[in-house]
Design an enzyme around this catalytic site. Structure first.
Site: not given
Length: 624
Positions: A216-217
């Site tokens: 998700g980063e």
């Protein structure tokens, strides 16, 4: 190697079967609904227990045959239990002679050792996988230290890519996006292991992302997709003017995939919007609109998924077939074409598979692989003893049906036999302790016929498997001590304390004439601390009566206790004496364990603060 694979597959199958039978034996969970009637539900439960007993019994019979154990008494007496209402064999001819275990030596011994090594390897590997799923860097470090994977980035990348069972795809993506030097090198090796030559750009991204989930980063995604673009351009040098073009386009494709297939996004990206967003990315020039339009259609129509996402989880009810893992086979074999759907490609395929099943069922004969190394049985017992213990215990606790409880006690006896002979101490002690608790000798006021049957089972276990009980002897001898204690209370015999304190001699003379249960009603039972303590009951593990227990005992409880003492008449002094006389048939190792356990029980009796006894001490002298 083939034999090991077959056995490993069989372990999975028997695990599914036993767990399925356990769930059936326990019945529907509280609060759930069922279409079965009460009678049908009970029948299913009892038949499931019967099947579990059959499984453990067959294991014992196979083991006895290969170990040359003359243990037919166990199986014969088990059958007599049902037909003759649990009559314990009393003939000396029914006892067992000492036997030495002489397993057949053959090539399968090496197979068992190999399987044990593979099993140990797999357990340690799963430990590393579990650690990886919590903290990827720690998991990789553990796997490298234990030699489960190599120390090079290429070997770690291969491990992450080969679909190792249990690896969390999200954690794989998270690890690949790390910026630490070694993790970065692993990610480069991972991406470089793909061959995208002559592969369409959209399909290349789909192929690349099916083994892990993007983190998700944004920075982690950036590192992964930058390397992907470099690798794609290296495999297809004429695809784009530079790797930067592939990098920007890859990002656009991922954004389009999320936009098109996320239900939370209400306003979807249009084809013209996708083309507009990607203008000038090819070193200041535009990519062909036809190319971008085709790529847009490809992503919108077919979502990019991981392998784990490709097959949705079925929401159907947990049927027995699903529990046992038979859904796939039964769907193929019994599939029928519905009237409202045309016969498509899948239907033709299934029909073709059905025809092959039928053809091979006629032509081919079944192939069976025979084994004779008993040590392989340990692995089977390890995967199914827990569900069996739960099924036998719950059924015995909840049911008063004589046939059902008889089956459960049979299951306990066969399970103790198998685990004891195989030297599986934890499992053996678990089964023995459970049967000992079900005797209810620690709370005799609540005793029923099934609890007396459990006492008989304890005696049978001691006689049939005495050479293999070891530490479990303590549970059995504790039960015998409690039986004798209750019998003495019932006939009003003088307490053993009279042998230990001189002040009780006169009382001893006055009480010695009473010989039946009526004594409990006539001699002021409510003032007898020993009787009151027994009627109050306690936990199975409590070896002494608590002096500070002042809970009142009602006459109704006394009457119930007296009625239960009549049940103990089924176990007379003959059975108890026969048990100790049989100790002379124990082998040298077993007699040492037997005497040690008898010493422990004797100490517990002597240390009782309210009713010290010398029963076990007397038996210790007798057998000496």
């Amino acid at each position: 190697m083939t034999a090991m694979w077959i056995h490993q597959t069989y372990l999975k199958d028997i695990c599914r079967i036993v767990n399925g039978l356990l769930k059936t034996a326990l019945g529907p969970p509280p609060g759930s609904t069922t279409t079965l009637s009460a009678i049908q539900d009970i029948t299913f439960r009892h038949e499931s227990v019967k099947c579990l007993v059959g499984i453990i019994k067959s294991m014992g019979a196979w083991m006895d045959g290969h170990l040359k154990i003359g243990h037919s008494n166990l199986h014969e007496s088990s059958e007599n239990d049902i037909s003759e209402s649990h009559s314990t064999p009393t003939s000396e001819d029914g006892t067992l002679a000492d036997c030495e275990l002489h397993p057949e030596m053959n090539s399968e011994s090496s197979d068992a050792a190999t399987f044990e090594q593979r099993r140990a390897y797999k357990i340690e590997l799963q430990k590393g996988v579990s650690l990886f799923n919590r903290k990827p860097s720690k998991g990789i470090e553990f796997l490298m230290n234990t030699k489960k994977i190599g120390n090079t980035p290429e070997e770690v990348a291969s491990f992450l890519r080969k679909n190792t069972p249990g690896l969390n795809e999200t954690m794989i993506g998270d690890y690949l996006g790390e910026r630490e030097e070694f993790a970065l090198r692993v990610m480069h090796a991972y991406v470089d292991s793909f061959n995208f030559k002559s592969m369409d750009f959209g399909e290349a991204i789909r192929f690349f992302l099916r083994g892990f989930r993007l983190p998700g980063e944004a920075q982690k995604i950036d590192r992964i997709m930058e390397k992907f673009a470099e690798r794609y351009c290296k495999c297809n040098p004429n695809s784009f003017t530079s790797a930067d073009t592939a990098y920007v386009l890859a990002y656009s494709v991922i954004m389009l995939n999320t936009d098109a297939h996320n239900d939370m996004v209400k306003v979807k990206m249009t084809k013209s919007g996708f083309i507009r967003n990607n203008r000038g990315i090819n070193d200041g020039k535009d990519l062909p609109e036809e190319y971008l339009g085709a790529l847009y259609d490809q992503i919108v129509k077919n979502e990019i998924k991981m392998n784990a996402d490709a097959v949705p989880q079925s929401k159907q009810e947990n049927s027995l077939n699903k529990l046992l893992g038979l859904d796939g086979i039964l769907n193929l074999v019994s599939w029928k074409q519905t009237e409202d759907k045309p016969l498509g490609a899948n239907g033709l395929l299934i029909r073709h598979i059905q025809e092959q099943f039928k053809a091979k069922a006629v032509k081919l004969e079944s192939v069976y692989h025979s084994v004779s190394d008993v040590s392989i049985l340990r692995f089977m017992v390890e995967v199914c003893w827990g569900p069996m213990l739960a099924a036998f215990s719950v059924t015995l606790d909840q049911s008063d049906d004589r046939l059902a409880t008889t089956h459960c006690l049979q299951g306990f006896r066969h399970a103790v036999h198998v685990t004891a002979v195989l030297g599986m101490q934890t499992q053996r002690d678990a089964f023995v302790t459970s049967v000992a608790k079900f005797t209810y000798l620690h709370c005799a006021a609540d005793m029923k016929q099934k609890n007396v049957d459990a006492m008989k089972a304890i005696l049978s276990i001691a006689i049939e498997d005495g050479n293999h009980l070891q530490e479990a002897w303590e549970h059995i001898l504790t039960c015998l001590s409690r039986i004798e204690h209750l019998q003495l209370l019932g006939v009003g015999a003088p307490t053993d304390a009279s042998f230990l304190t001189a002040s009780n001699i006169e009382t001893d003379d006055k009480m010695s004439t009473s010989v039946d249960h009526q004594y409990l009603k006539n001699k002021g039972t409510l003032q007898n601390p020993a009787v009151m303590a027994v009627v109050r009951g306690g936990s199975y593990d409590s070896t002494t009566v608590r002096v500070n227990s002042f809970r009142l005992v009602s006459p109704e409880q006394i009457n119930h206790f007296i009625a239960n003492l009549n049940l103990l008449d089924q176990i007379g002094n003959f059975e108890l004496n026969r048990f100790f006389a049989h100790s002379q048939r124990l082998n040298s190792e077993a007699i040492v364990a037997f005497v040690k356990a008898l010493c422990k029980v004797s100490m517990s009796e002597l240390q009782s603060p309210t009713d010290p006894r010398i029963f076990s001490l007397t038996k210790l002298v007798e057998i000496a």
